[in-house]
Motif scaffolding. Structure first.
Motif, PDB file in Angstrom:
ATOM      1  N   ASP A  34       8.015  54.062  40.972  1.00  9.92           N
ATOM      2  CA  ASP A  34       8.964  55.149  40.761  1.00  9.92           C
ATOM      3  C   ASP A  34       8.326  56.293  39.978  1.00  9.92           C
ATOM      4  OD1 ASP A  34      11.609  56.295  40.911  1.00  9.92           O
ATOM      5  OD2 ASP A  34      11.795  55.826  38.767  1.00  9.92           O
TER       6      ASP A  34
ATOM      7  N   ASP B 150      11.340  57.392  55.079  1.00  9.14           N
ATOM      8  CA  ASP B 150      11.679  56.746  53.818  1.00  9.14           C
ATOM      9  C   ASP B 150      13.022  56.027  53.924  1.00  9.14           C
ATOM     10  OD1 ASP B 150      11.425  56.195  50.961  1.00  9.14           O
ATOM     11  OD2 ASP B 150      13.053  57.651  50.750  1.00  9.14           O
ATOM     12  N   MET B 151      14.008  56.665  54.530  1.00  8.70           N
ATOM     13  CA  MET B 151      15.329  56.056  54.673  1.00  8.70           C
ATOM     14  C   MET B 151      15.257  54.777  55.510  1.00  8.70           C
ATOM     15  SD  MET B 151      18.784  57.538  56.446  1.00  8.70           S
ATOM     16  CE  MET B 151      18.043  57.441  58.070  1.00  8.70           C
TER      17      MET B 151
ATOM     18  N   GLU C 232      13.466  52.024  53.532  1.00  9.18           N
ATOM     19  CA  GLU C 232      14.328  51.465  52.482  1.00  9.18           C
ATOM     20  C   GLU C 232      15.397  50.554  53.072  1.00  9.18           C
ATOM     21  OE1 GLU C 232      15.940  54.033  49.529  1.00  9.18           O
ATOM     22  OE2 GLU C 232      14.069  55.126  49.303  1.00  9.18           O
TER      23      GLU C 232
ATOM     24  N   LEU D  93      13.695  47.237  54.114  1.00 11.65           N
ATOM     25  CA  LEU D  93      13.373  46.431  52.938  1.00 11.65           C
ATOM     26  C   LEU D  93      14.625  45.896  52.256  1.00 11.65           C
ATOM     27  CD1 LEU D  93      10.437  48.528  51.466  1.00 11.65           C
ATOM     28  CD2 LEU D  93      10.304  46.337  52.670  1.00 11.65           C
ATOM     29  N   PHE D  94      15.678  46.694  52.218  1.00  8.94           N
ATOM     30  CA  PHE D  94      16.940  46.250  51.627  1.00  8.94           C
ATOM     31  C   PHE D  94      17.506  45.060  52.401  1.00  8.94           C
ATOM     32  CE2 PHE D  94      21.612  46.592  51.455  1.00  8.94           C
ATOM     33  CZ  PHE D  94      21.785  46.373  50.100  1.00  8.94           C
TER      34      PHE D  94
END
Length: 116
Positions: free
Chosen positions: A17, A51-52, A55, A58-59
């Motif tokens: 981050d 990126d969306m 994510e 991975l979520f």
């Protein structure tokens, strides 16, 4: 999961981050100054879309492999004596906004928000 694994994972997520918070503004500045506005907009939109999708994948992977995360957390007890921020003058409850405005890190929080 053991506490050690959670601490290790949390440390790596914080590093990622912080690194992204430092590198993304530089990359955006390079893209927007080095290319035509339409190309820069399309490139940034493409990065956001990738990126969306990443994510979300991975979520879903984490939810599938760690079903314990889907269980609801235990609710805290309603003992008002354990949290001094939730009462003033006896049992009178304060709003979260008032607690925030009285917090000692208010100015640092506002300064950080102004940077973003």
């Amino acid at each position: 999961m053991t506490n050690h694994v959670l601490l290790y994972t949390n440390a790596w997520i914080r590093r990622i981050d912080l690194l992204s918070k430092m590198l993304v503004p530089l990359a955006m500045a390079a893209i927007t100054t080095g290319f035509k506005p339409l190309i820069a907009t399309l490139a940034l939109s493409g990065f956001a879309f990738v990126d969306m999708v990443l994510e979300l994948i991975l979520f879903m992977h984490v939810r599938k492999h760690h079903p314990r995360l889907l269980q609801p957390k235990d609710l805290p007890t309603s003992d008002s004596d354990t949290d001094p921020d939730h009462h003033i003058a006896g049992a009178e409850l304060t709003s979260p906004v008032l607690v925030y405005l009285r917090h000692p890190v208010l100015l640092a929080s506002l300064a950080m928000a102004a940077l973003y």
